[in-house]
Structures are given as C-alpha cells and as structure tokens.
Scaffold this active site. Structure first.
Site, PDB file in Angstrom:
ATOM      1  N   SER A   1       0.783  -1.312  -0.086  1.00 52.92           N
ATOM      2  CA  SER A   1      -0.250   0.006  -0.016  1.00 52.92           C
ATOM      3  C   SER A   1       0.642   1.314  -0.137  1.00 52.92           C
ATOM      4  O   SER A   1       0.399   2.592  -0.176  1.00 52.92           O
ATOM      5  CB  SER A   1      -1.223  -0.077   1.247  1.00 52.92           C
ATOM      6  OG  SER A   1      -0.247  -0.015   2.472  1.00 52.92           O
TER       7      SER A   1
ATOM      8  N   LYS B   1       1.258   3.846   7.140  1.00 52.24           N
ATOM      9  CA  LYS B   1       0.654   4.655   6.345  1.00 52.24           C
ATOM     10  C   LYS B   1       1.152   6.323   6.565  1.00 52.24           C
ATOM     11  O   LYS B   1       1.976   6.450   7.422  1.00 52.24           O
ATOM     12  CB  LYS B   1      -0.898   4.907   6.696  1.00 52.24           C
ATOM     13  CG  LYS B   1      -1.643   3.330   6.288  1.00 52.24           C
ATOM     14  CD  LYS B   1      -1.740   3.193   5.130  1.00 52.24           C
ATOM     15  CE  LYS B   1      -2.573   1.997   4.614  1.00 52.24           C
ATOM     16  NZ  LYS B   1      -1.942   0.803   5.018  1.00 52.24           N
TER      17      LYS B   1
END
Lengths: 253, 425
Positions: free
Chosen positions: A173, A210
């Site tokens: 991701s 993230k």
C-alpha cells in the site's frame, strides 16, 4: 618453659617452602600472646638457668667463674648481652622490639639450617621467545595526518539509538512513497506524529504503516497506492501512533 | 536539601512484550521464569485477578487458560535491550544516575527543586512511554528510602498520575500516609525482618520512622538504623554511581529435564561458560578464578539432594573460552557423582580485573596470547553477526537435549534481524 619448646617444634615441623607466606606470621603472634611476655620478664627467664647452674656448684664462692655458664653468643639473642636500667613506661616497647628482633633471628637460623630447595623432578619446558615484539621500521605513512573517522551508516540512519526500532514491511500500500514489500524501516518512537509524516500506527492491534493526514479535522491514514483504501478513523476510535518512519532500507540483490 | 527520584518501570517484562505486540494491551498477561517454571511478572489485569507472584505455572495453567491469561516465556534478550534503552533515556534527565536493577534507577534531582518536580516527573514519564512504549512510575523524596516509598505510592494511588513527590506533602499529610503503609514495604526491611518488627509493635512505616535509632541498632543492625534515619529525611545511603563492570559474572540455568550423565553436564557447563566468557570479554576483563556448581533435585523431597560446587583458581587470569572451559570441566569432574538426577548447573567467574592493566608474567608467551585474543575476537564477531553458537567449542555438544523449555517465547524483536517486528503496508 614450654613456650620455647613449642616454638622450636613449630619451626622444625613447619612446612618450609618459599611460597608459604604465612610462615613468619604465627611465630610473631605466638610470641606476643605467650605467657612469658605477659607474666615473666625476659631477664628472669635467663636468671632461672643461671641460678639452676649455680645451685649445683658451691654456693659459698661469690662472683663469676671464668669459663662457667653458657658460652657468649649462644643465648636467647645469639650474642653477648648486657644489663641496663629501663624506665617502666618503656618496658613494653623494648620487649616488643626485642621479641620481634629475636623472632627474626630464629627465622634466619631456621631457614639457614633447613633444606629448602627441592629441584623439580620433571622440569616444565618453557619456550621463551627471542623477540617479543616486532619493531616497525621505515617511513610512517604520509597520510596519517589526514585520516579522519570513517563514515558510519548508523550515525546517518539512526541518530536516536535508544528510541529507534527496525521493522519489516509486508504489503504494497505504500509503494508510492518508495516503501516496498520486504523493505526494512527505521522507526523513531520519540518523534511527534505530524501530518505529512509516514507513521506506524496501531490499527486493531496490528502495526500498520501509512501517511498521516487530517481531513475535516479528523485523522486519516493515507495509503500511497491507488489500489488501496485510506483508513479513516471513526469518532470513537483513537489514533495510536507507534512511531514515525525516518528511513527505508532496501538491499538490491 | 537533596532530591532523589526513583524511576521504576511498571510490570516491566509484561510491558516489554506489549511494546511490540499491541494486541496484548489490556489483556491479562504473565511472564514465566526460565524453564517456564514460575510466574515472574504480571500485568495489572492479572494482579487484579489476585494471582500471586512466584506460583508455579503447572499449578495454575488450567485456571489461567480459563481466565484467558496469556503466558510468555521470559525473553531476556528483549528485556535487556529495552532496559538499556530506558536507562539511556533516563540518564538524560539528571547528571547522576544509579541503575539499581533491570527496571529501576535513581536519579539525582538535587538543584532541580526550583522547577516543578512533579511536572518534570511527568515529562520523564511521557518521554519514556513515547520513546520506548514502557510505562514508568516515579517517586521523589529527599532520601533513597523515601523515594522508594514515594514510588510505591505513585504506583498504588492512581490520583498521583504516576508521579509522587513527598516534597509536596505537609509533615502531617506525610505522617498520615506513612501510617497507612505496612512496614514490609520499606526498602531493606523485607520478609525476614517484618515479623520481628511486628512483635516489637512496629507495624507501619510511621512506627519505624518514630523508633529510637539507637535502640533499633541494638535490636537489629546499623543498616536498619540508617533506614530509620533515611525515613526521617536524613540521607545515609549514597547515590551509587553506576559501576559499568561487574565484579563477578554468573551463568547458571535449570535444565529442561533432569540430567544424569557426566557427558550431558559437560555440555551444559561448556555452554554456560561460553556465555560467561562472552560477557567477560564484552567488558574487557579477565578472570583469575572460576567456580562451577551443579545441583541435584530440589523440588522432589523423595530424591536425594546434592549441591556441590568447586572453585578452580587459574594459573594466569584469562578471557579465553578454551582455558576457562577447561578449568570448569576439571572442576566438574571433581564434584560429579553418578546416581543423582541433576536439575541445574552454573559457572561463576571471579577475581575479575581489567585486561588492559594486567601485568605480564615473566614466562608469558606474548605470541600465544595475541593468537588467543585474535581467535576470541573472531569467535565473538562471527557469533554476533550470525547468531549465538555459530562457532562454539565441541565440548558444548550439538544436541543439547538438556536445554531449558521456553515454549512461549516472543521473538527477539530488537536483537535479531530475522525476528524484527512486521508492519502491514
């Protein structure tokens, strides 16, 4: 006087060895604590022998008889003695001095008359190097003056050692931020998580990497890959930041 | 006026496990001693369940499982590394630090009184928690003994927010507080003295504080007299600066199963000596003497007991694993008796001195010594890089069936490349 006998016995039965450092110690200790020093003055001890000798001879003749008594130099001190007057206050000092001197004398005699040195039956071979150290010769390097410390990657990548941890990345991701599956990240836990930083957050008990952002005043964990969804925290959910990512390390094989 | 802070990590071993496994947060958690024997650390949730410290795991395993208590084997590599990190951070908050144990340290805050010490304490707590994930409690007072008690209060009474400064209390408040704490909580009193003190009507900390110091010395010891003085705010126990190098090195462990043959014992003693020698070299010391001990059966009353030990002086102080192991095996040979079921073995390095200041002896062979140093360095480097026991002496064996059980050990998150934590991207 038994103390003499015990001392002499001790001398002859003591294991005489060069390593036995306690050898002289019991001797002085014995002298100090012996009843002789406490109760009978040293001189009277000598007198006892003299008197004993003289009682067997005729008591009517006074004075010394030439050649009588013990030979000079064979007494307690191994040398001629003389009578002097000593102030009472100095008695103990003088006695102490004499007894230690005497102990030394005995020790010397004992050692001198004993067979001390036993050669080893099997001598241990001991190789001795001819030269212990090499001596560098020739000119010193002209670069010596210019040598600086070498570069240390730790210093560059991990400035805060106590609060930095290494973690391994699993997933895709964050490829847009240059973080790939299998990369190793340096995470500094002491840094404040500010928007724009890539952080390791705790989501449902899992560590997740993230980019931190705020949208409508609410923290959002943004994926850096269009195929992945951002994580928007619910109202009840508290953002738990585990640390701030400061470097990614990837070996090229 | 002196101010001393005692910083103590909360449930340290359990907190270390949680630092890398956030799932454990809020769950009841115990850490077991070597060989998964007894409970040596409990999370607050377990303490609340009333499970005591030190109970053997096999006795409570079923009960624990029913309550959802999670058990971990002790992972000393992880705890040691985390402790070093915490202590390093704490050292930044004071010019003088005494590291007292793996999870406690004293900080000298003399001269810091102009600041708000409680706020300073909160800053320390925040920094440690954020930087390492380990929660700490802080007690501040004028003496070490009082700081220990303040720490106890900070832990037990939640309204302090983890930092308790006795300097904030009035004399009256402090007396009331000390009256509520049992004397057994005082540093250095312990289980042995408590019953004796209680028979003499000294039951609370306050009772001990008010006791006549001279009488205490007559009844007990000068050490307890000092404790009384410390309770009255008179510093008697100096802040010991950290002595980086140990005076003795111990490596001792229980076996996973009982061991009867000399061969197995030799392997165990060899591997323990390997560990001890590594630590000896890490602190740049040499040992002048070693001791080896073995222990047969202590738990089962029907088995005969045998707990011999043997000191082996060395001709010349050394840090060479080979010579140290040789000496240990000689000692073992001397004390081994067949027919016992051995449970534990250990080695002890003594008469340590700095390698750099060692006086050479007349018949030393400098070439051989340089060779030994190089060999040990190569061994240490390879074992550090490729993992413990990559290079080892043949005498420490290959199967090691006696090794201890560590069935529930967490990964070495911070000390092994292959075991670092994983994050999802």
């Amino acid at each position: 006087m038994s103390w003499r006998n015990t001392q002499v016995q001790f001398l002859s039965s003591a294991p005489i060895s060069l390593q036995s450092s306690n050898f002289p110690v019991p001797l002085t200790r014995g002298n100090r604590s012996s009843g002789l020093l406490k109760h009978a003055p040293l001189a009277s001890h000598l007198d006892y022998r003299h008197n004993g000798d003289m009682k067997e001879k005729s008591p009517t003749w006074g004075g010394t008889r030439p050649g009588s008594g013990r030979k000079h130099g064979t007494g307690l001190y191994g040398e001629p003695t003389q009578t002097i007057r000593i102030p009472v206050s100095a008695l103990s000092v003088i006695r102490e001095f004499l007894s230690s001197r005497q102990a030394q004398h005995r020790l010397n005699q004992g050692l001198a008359s004993a067979e001390v040195f036993h050669p080893a039956t099997e001598p241990v071979p001991q190789a001795l190097p001819l030269y212990a150290h090499k001596v560098p010769a020739g000119f010193p390097s002209p670069a010596d003056d210019y040598i600086e410390t070498t570069l240390d990657l730790n210093e560059y990548l991990v400035p805060h050692k106590a609060t930095s941890f290494f973690v391994k990345v699993k997933g895709h991701s964050m490829t847009g931020a240059g973080i790939f599956d299998g990369d190793m990240l340096v995470v500094d836990r002491a840094l404040e998580p500010v928007p724009g930083k890539i952080i390791v957050a705790v989501i449902d008990g899992e560590l997740t990497v993230k980019r931190l952002a705020f949208e409508d005043g609410r923290p959002v964990l943004k994926a850096q890959n269009p195929h992945f969804k951002d994580i928007v925290l619910r109202d009840s959910q508290e953002l738990l930041c585990w640390g701030v990512v400061t470097a990614t390390i990837r070996k090229l094989d | 006026m002196s101010s001393i802070a005692l910083v103590d990590c909360n449930n340290f071993y359990a907190s270390c496990e949680r630092a890398f496994n956030p799932k454990l947060e809020g769950k009841p958690l115990v850490v077991l001693s070597n060989n998964d024997g007894c409970v040596v650390a409990r999370s607050n949730e377990v303490k609340a369940l009333g499970l005591p410290m030190g109970v053997p795991w096999f006795q409570i395993e079923k009960l624990a499982r029913r309550h959802g208590i999670l058990a971990y084997s002790s992972n000393y590599a992880l705890y040691g590394d985390m402790s070093a990190r915490v202590m390093k951070l704490l050292g930044q908050f004071s010019p003088r630090q005494e590291i007292y144990s793996i999870d406690e340290c004293f900080l000298d805050l003399a001269g810091f009184e102009l600041w708000d010490l409680v706020a300073y304490g909160q800053k320390i707590r925040h920094r440690i928690k954020q930087g390492t994930g380990i929660p700490v409690s802080i007690g501040i007072a004028t003496t070490k003994t009082l700081a220990k008690l303040a720490n106890h209060v900070a832990k037990k009474q939640e309204n302090h927010g983890g930092v308790c400064d006795f300097g904030r209390f009035s004399a009256r408040e402090l007396d009331d507080l000390l009256e509520s704490i049992p004397v057994s909580e005082v540093w250095g009193v312990g289980r042995k003295l408590t019953p004796r003190l209680e028979t003499l009507k000294i039951k609370t900390v306050s009772d001990l504080k008010k006791a006549n110091p001279r009488w205490i010395r007559q009844q007990f010891s000068i050490t307890l007299e000092r404790t009384v003085a410390e309770l009255n705010g008179l510093p008697c126990i100096e802040l010991g600066e950290e002595s980086a190098n140990r005076q003795q090195i111990v490596s001792s462990r229980s076996f996973g199963r009982s061991v009867e043959t000399l061969e197995d014992l030799r392997e165990a003693v060899s591997s323990y000596m390997t560990r001890a020698a590594e630590r000896l070299r890490a602190q740049h010391s040499v040992a002048g003497s070693i001791a080896v001990h073995i222990q047969a059966s202590s738990f089962k009353p029907e088995e005969p007991r045998y707990h011999p030990s043997q000191v082996v002086p060395l001709v010349k102080p050394t840090d060479d694993t080979r010579y140290l192991t040789q000496a240990a095996l000689q000692g073992l040979q001397h004390i081994y008796r067949p027919g016992f079921r051995y449970r534990k073995a250990g080695v002890l390095l003594m008469a340590l001195e700095a390698k750099a200041t060692l006086h050479p002896a007349l018949f030393d062979d400098p070439e051989a010594e340089a060779r030994s140093s190089r060999l040990m360095k190569v061994m240490d480097t390879i074992n550090h890089r490729m993992g413990q026991d990559t290079l080892k002496l043949a005498s420490s064996g290959t199967e090691n069936s006696w090794r201890m059980r560590r069935g529930f050990k967490s990964p070495n998150y911070t000390t092994h490349w292959a075991e670092i934590p994983q994050v999802t991207a």
